[in-house]
Design an enzyme around this catalytic site. Structure first.
Site, PDB file in Angstrom:
ATOM      1  N   SER A 148      -7.880   5.104  -0.942  1.00  0.00           N
ATOM      2  CA  SER A 148      -7.902   5.028  -2.405  1.00  0.00           C
ATOM      3  C   SER A 148      -6.655   5.650  -2.998  1.00  0.00           C
ATOM      4  O   SER A 148      -6.102   6.593  -2.456  1.00  0.00           O
ATOM      5  CB  SER A 148      -9.134   5.744  -2.956  1.00  0.00           C
ATOM      6  OG  SER A 148      -9.098   5.681  -4.364  1.00  0.00           O
ATOM      7  N   GLY A 149      -6.261   5.096  -4.120  1.00  0.00           N
ATOM      8  CA  GLY A 149      -5.108   5.671  -4.814  1.00  0.00           C
ATOM      9  C   GLY A 149      -4.027   4.646  -5.104  1.00  0.00           C
ATOM     10  O   GLY A 149      -2.984   4.988  -5.654  1.00  0.00           O
ATOM     11  N   GLY A 150      -4.298   3.385  -4.704  1.00  0.00           N
ATOM     12  CA  GLY A 150      -3.334   2.324  -5.009  1.00  0.00           C
ATOM     13  C   GLY A 150      -2.020   2.546  -4.300  1.00  0.00           C
ATOM     14  O   GLY A 150      -1.940   3.329  -3.339  1.00  0.00           O
TER      15      GLY A 150
ATOM     16  N   LYS B  87     -16.068   4.334   0.417  1.00  0.00           N
ATOM     17  CA  LYS B  87     -14.987   3.843  -0.453  1.00  0.00           C
ATOM     18  C   LYS B  87     -15.566   2.894  -1.518  1.00  0.00           C
ATOM     19  O   LYS B  87     -15.177   2.922  -2.681  1.00  0.00           O
ATOM     20  CB  LYS B  87     -13.922   3.125   0.391  1.00  0.00           C
ATOM     21  CG  LYS B  87     -12.875   2.326  -0.404  1.00  0.00           C
ATOM     22  CD  LYS B  87     -12.034   3.240  -1.253  1.00  0.00           C
ATOM     23  CE  LYS B  87     -10.890   2.650  -2.032  1.00  0.00           C
ATOM     24  NZ  LYS B  87     -10.739   1.287  -2.345  1.00  0.00           N
TER      25      LYS B  87
ATOM     26  N   HIS C 146     -17.268   4.952  -4.089  1.00  0.00           N
ATOM     27  CA  HIS C 146     -16.196   5.576  -4.880  1.00  0.00           C
ATOM     28  C   HIS C 146     -15.757   4.622  -5.995  1.00  0.00           C
ATOM     29  O   HIS C 146     -15.623   5.001  -7.153  1.00  0.00           O
ATOM     30  CB  HIS C 146     -15.013   5.926  -3.972  1.00  0.00           C
ATOM     31  CG  HIS C 146     -13.738   6.197  -4.717  1.00  0.00           C
ATOM     32  ND1 HIS C 146     -12.962   5.189  -5.252  1.00  0.00           N
ATOM     33  CD2 HIS C 146     -13.116   7.339  -5.060  1.00  0.00           C
ATOM     34  CE1 HIS C 146     -11.922   5.720  -5.886  1.00  0.00           C
ATOM     35  NE2 HIS C 146     -11.995   7.025  -5.769  1.00  0.00           N
ATOM     36  N   ASN C 147     -15.530   3.369  -5.629  1.00  0.00           N
ATOM     37  CA  ASN C 147     -15.070   2.398  -6.628  1.00  0.00           C
ATOM     38  C   ASN C 147     -16.147   2.117  -7.665  1.00  0.00           C
ATOM     39  O   ASN C 147     -15.839   1.903  -8.836  1.00  0.00           O
ATOM     40  CB  ASN C 147     -14.633   1.104  -5.949  1.00  0.00           C
ATOM     41  CG  ASN C 147     -13.292   1.248  -5.270  1.00  0.00           C
ATOM     42  OD1 ASN C 147     -12.907   2.339  -4.867  1.00  0.00           O
ATOM     43  ND2 ASN C 147     -12.561   0.166  -5.136  1.00  0.00           N
TER      44      ASN C 147
ATOM     45  N   GLU D 162     -16.039   4.850 -10.001  1.00  0.00           N
ATOM     46  CA  GLU D 162     -14.825   4.661 -10.822  1.00  0.00           C
ATOM     47  C   GLU D 162     -15.142   3.696 -11.992  1.00  0.00           C
ATOM     48  O   GLU D 162     -14.747   3.941 -13.134  1.00  0.00           O
ATOM     49  CB  GLU D 162     -13.732   4.104  -9.917  1.00  0.00           C
ATOM     50  CG  GLU D 162     -12.452   3.698 -10.589  1.00  0.00           C
ATOM     51  CD  GLU D 162     -11.518   3.001  -9.569  1.00  0.00           C
ATOM     52  OE1 GLU D 162     -11.436   3.441  -8.414  1.00  0.00           O
ATOM     53  OE2 GLU D 162     -10.897   1.993  -9.957  1.00  0.00           O
TER      54      GLU D 162
HETATM   55  P1  NBP Z   1      -2.719  -8.056  -0.132  1.00  0.00           P
HETATM   56  O1  NBP Z   1      -4.168  -7.798  -0.206  1.00  0.00           O
HETATM   57  O2  NBP Z   1      -2.052  -8.762  -1.238  1.00  0.00           O
HETATM   58  O3  NBP Z   1      -2.424  -8.859   1.235  1.00  0.00           O
HETATM   59  C1  NBP Z   1      -1.130  -9.261   1.566  1.00  0.00           C
HETATM   60  C2  NBP Z   1      -0.865  -8.997   3.021  1.00  0.00           C
HETATM   61  O4  NBP Z   1      -1.813  -9.702   3.858  1.00  0.00           O
HETATM   62  C3  NBP Z   1       0.497  -9.518   3.437  1.00  0.00           C
HETATM   63  O5  NBP Z   1       1.054  -8.639   4.376  1.00  0.00           O
HETATM   64  C4  NBP Z   1       0.154 -10.863   4.063  1.00  0.00           C
HETATM   65  O6  NBP Z   1       1.114 -11.326   4.971  1.00  0.00           O
HETATM   66  C5  NBP Z   1      -1.096 -10.496   4.795  1.00  0.00           C
HETATM   67  N1  NBP Z   1      -1.889 -11.644   5.252  1.00  0.00           N
HETATM   68  C6  NBP Z   1      -2.625 -12.536   4.560  1.00  0.00           C
HETATM   69 BR1  NBP Z   1      -2.726 -12.612   2.762  1.00  0.00          BR
HETATM   70  N2  NBP Z   1      -3.233 -13.448   5.330  1.00  0.00           N
HETATM   71  C7  NBP Z   1      -2.873 -13.131   6.595  1.00  0.00           C
HETATM   72  C8  NBP Z   1      -3.178 -13.692   7.838  1.00  0.00           C
HETATM   73  N3  NBP Z   1      -3.991 -14.733   7.956  1.00  0.00           N
HETATM   74  N4  NBP Z   1      -2.625 -13.128   8.941  1.00  0.00           N
HETATM   75  C9  NBP Z   1      -1.805 -12.074   8.844  1.00  0.00           C
HETATM   76  N5  NBP Z   1      -1.486 -11.477   7.658  1.00  0.00           N
HETATM   77  C10 NBP Z   1      -2.015 -11.997   6.555  1.00  0.00           C
HETATM   78  O7  NBP Z   1      -1.926  -6.694   0.152  1.00  0.00           O
HETATM   79  P2  NBP Z   1      -2.102  -5.248  -0.539  1.00  0.00           P
HETATM   80  O8  NBP Z   1      -2.274  -5.341  -2.013  1.00  0.00           O
HETATM   81  O9  NBP Z   1      -0.986  -4.445   0.034  1.00  0.00           O
HETATM   82  O10 NBP Z   1      -3.478  -4.710   0.068  1.00  0.00           O
HETATM   83  C11 NBP Z   1      -3.693  -4.579   1.468  1.00  0.00           C
HETATM   84  C12 NBP Z   1      -5.131  -4.157   1.689  1.00  0.00           C
HETATM   85  O11 NBP Z   1      -5.344  -2.885   1.077  1.00  0.00           O
HETATM   86  C13 NBP Z   1      -6.155  -5.112   1.057  1.00  0.00           C
HETATM   87  O12 NBP Z   1      -7.279  -5.190   1.880  1.00  0.00           O
HETATM   88  C14 NBP Z   1      -6.499  -4.423  -0.245  1.00  0.00           C
HETATM   89  O13 NBP Z   1      -7.771  -4.770  -0.708  1.00  0.00           O
HETATM   90  C15 NBP Z   1      -6.437  -2.961   0.170  1.00  0.00           C
HETATM   91  N6  NBP Z   1      -6.193  -2.028  -0.914  1.00  0.00           N
HETATM   92  C16 NBP Z   1      -5.349  -2.334  -1.912  1.00  0.00           C
HETATM   93  C17 NBP Z   1      -5.119  -1.421  -2.933  1.00  0.00           C
HETATM   94  C18 NBP Z   1      -4.145  -1.726  -4.021  1.00  0.00           C
HETATM   95  O14 NBP Z   1      -4.051  -0.921  -4.963  1.00  0.00           O
HETATM   96  N7  NBP Z   1      -3.399  -2.825  -3.940  1.00  0.00           N
HETATM   97  C19 NBP Z   1      -5.764  -0.194  -2.922  1.00  0.00           C
HETATM   98  C20 NBP Z   1      -6.603   0.106  -1.870  1.00  0.00           C
HETATM   99  C21 NBP Z   1      -6.811  -0.818  -0.868  1.00  0.00           C
HETATM  100  P3  NBP Z   1       2.322 -12.272   4.455  1.00  0.00           P
HETATM  101  O15 NBP Z   1       3.343 -11.349   3.909  1.00  0.00           O
HETATM  102  O16 NBP Z   1       2.759 -12.984   5.670  1.00  0.00           O
HETATM  103  O17 NBP Z   1       1.755 -13.188   3.406  1.00  0.00           O
END
Ligand code: NBP
Length: 480
Positions: A130-132, A186, A189-190, A193
């Site tokens: 958590s924390g983006g 988690k 937590h959300n 939130e």
């Molecule tokens: P995203 O959720 O936007 O996912 C993008 C990533 O997934 C890229 O690296 C992409 O690779 C990869 N990907 C996908 Br889409 N399909 C794939 C596949 N079939 N095989 C391999 N790689 C694949 O990224 P994020 O916003 O950085 O979040 C990552 C995780 O963390 C998610 O589960 C999200 O829910 C969680 N999370 C996010 C936050 C937040 O604030 N953003 C907070 C907490 C948790 P590519 O580059 O090749 O397309």
């Protein structure tokens, strides 16, 4: 530059990239990999100077770069992509290696994946983060589940990169429990939130419509509240958002933003799972529904002509007194939503045999995550005093605070109802409180109705057993 990495991160969008940088900045050698190689290259080009990275273009290169037992963090889109990545990497791993899923997975998926990988001798750690993106880079709150032994090797690294609680510097990470425990916590937590944000929104609306304050004045009120027991990240950023002026129009920013919010993912899951577990999380549910209602633009437009009271803002002195009452209502309602959230964690822990330490959960939410708040120290203290506390409301300190707040809390809900300001969060919290403390609930009548129309039987207050009344006959009672 090392030739073997202590940890690897695959999935280098915002979260993965920042988590990898966080590990590297803390002195670990990090192998990095992404489906689209350009992202890997960009990371090393832009941030390679921050620490030791080993760039891998293929899954084989990535796995070969990791020291054993391997620690492989997946930070890709939750759902199908996570399964695809596990399918790609699992055959390349050996017993004792670790796959750590830091995405926002549903805990049921985590349980399924953990079971399947356990059969191959691979430790699967479902890790709530958590924390983006800022948290991922500077220190998130981390909620890892999975086998305890994996934490022995992974924990020290997570403790290094996690947020540290401001009060005592403790790392905001703990081994939450087996299989899906981390992602479950988690998720809740959300959900909390969502409830926190809804309650803050209601406080804002009341200060605006009933007290008659401007957004800038309300920002000052929130700043004052942030000095007291409501001290938290969300109260702090609320003041920032409310004091922000839109450059294009000169109007308060909050007045130029479309008033429709999304409800998806973990907030909704918290309510769905609570329904499955039979846990009343009415505050969290109202928060999800409030967002859902806000998004029904057509329905809202069609309903704007419905009648209701005209807002009649208070005079200056009354407004200040009302603001103090709103603080009480907000605080009391917040205690209730955390009570409900912790109840859900307790129920999940019992259902799945996780043995979650609630005090530790409160403790690791004190830094890095969105709901971080001074208040969590008090929750931790409540569970430290009594680990089997039936509910946060059973804690003496919280019970006393609610007792002190309740007249104002009721006045605020009355004012909201009178003036037609929707406060589903405040009202649901108060109803929950009153229902819990009630000597008798109308559930007795419900049971009578069910027995009448469906012979569902009922239990009596004065005798053991199940009974049925012959409603269509002489209304005598029979044992069922
Ligand atoms: P995203 O959720 O936007 O996912 C993008 C990533 O997934 C890229 O690296 C992409 O690779 C990869 N990907 C996908 Br889409 N399909 C794939 C596949 N079939 N095989 C391999 N790689 C694949 O990224 P994020 O916003 O950085 O979040 C990552 C995780 O963390 C998610 O589960 C999200 O829910 C969680 N999370 C996010 C936050 C937040 O604030 N953003 C907070 C907490 C948790 P590519 O580059 O090749 O397309």
């Amino acid at each position: 530059m090392s030739t073997s990495a202590q940890i690897g991160v695959t999935g280098l969008a915002v979260m993965g990239r920042n988590l990898a940088r966080n590990f590297a900045r803390n002195g670990y050698t990090v192998a990095v990999h992404n489906r689209t190689v350009a992202r890997t290259k960009a990371l090393v080009e832009e941030f390679g100077g921050e620490g030791d990275f080993i760039s891998a273009e293929t899954a084989e290169e990535f796995v070969a770069a990791l020291e054993r037992p391997r620690r492989l963090v997946i930070m890709v889109k939750a759902g199908g992509p996570t399964d695809a990545v596990i399918e790609e990497f699992a055959p390349l791993l050996e017993p004792g290696d670790m796959i750590i899923d830091g995405g926002n997975a549903h805990f049921a998926d985590t349980r399924r994946r953990e079971k399947a990988l356990r059969e191959q001798g691979i430790h699967f750690v479902g890790m709530g983060v958590s924390g983006g993106e800022e948290g991922a880079l500077h220190g998130p709150s981390i909620m890892p589940g999975g086998p305890k032994e994996s934490y022995d090797s992974l924990g020290p690294m997570l403790e290094k990169i996690s947020a540290k609680a401001a009060k005592d510097g403790a790392p905001c990470v703990t081994h939450v429990g087996p299989d899906g425990a981390g992602h479950f916590v988690k998720m809740v937590h959300n959900g909390i939130e969502y409830a926190d944000m809804q309650l803050i929104g209601e406080a804002y609306q009341l200060l605006r419509d009933v007290a008659g304050y401007s957004p800038a004045e309300i920002a000052d009120i929130f700043r004052t509240w942030n000095q007291g027991r409501l001290d938290s990240y969300l109260i702090e950023i609320t003041a920032e958002v409310l004091s922000h002026v839109d450059a294009a129009t000169g109007r308060p920013f909050v007045d130029v933003v479309v008033d429709q919010a999304e409800q998806k993912g973990t907030g909704r899951w918290t309510v769905q799972i609570a329904l499955d577990l039979g846990v009343p999380v009415s505050g969290i549910a109202e928060a999800v529904f409030a967002r859902s209602l806000s998004g029904h633009a057509t329905l809202r437009a069609a309903s704007r002509g419905l009648t209701g009271p005209e807002a009649a803002p208070l005079g200056k002195e009354e407004a200040a007194a009302f603001a103090d009452q709103v603080e009480q209502a907000l605080y009391a309602s917040k205690i209730v939503s955390y009570t409900q959230g912790f109840h859900e964690i307790t129920a999940g822990s019992e259902e799945y045999g996780w043995d979650i330490d609630l005090g530790k959960v409160a403790s690791i939410w004190r830094g890095g995550c969105i709901i971080r708040a001074a208040f969590l120290d008090r929750i931790r203290a409540a569970y430290d005093t009594r680990a089997d506390l039936p509910s946060l409301l059973s804690d003496e300190t919280f019970a006393r605070e609610i007792a002190d707040a309740q007249d104002d809390w009721r006045d605020v809900v009355i004012a909201a109802v009178r003036q037609g300001v929707p406060t589903p969060g405040f009202s649901a919290a108060l109803a929950y409180y009153d229902a819990l403390r009630a000597e008798r609930l109308p559930a007795a009548l419900t049971q009578g109705q069910r027995d009448f129309f469906g012979a569902h039987t009922y239990r009596r207050v004065d005798r053991e057993g199940a009974f049925h009344t012959l409603w269509g006959g002489d209304r005598s009672e029979v044992s069922a």
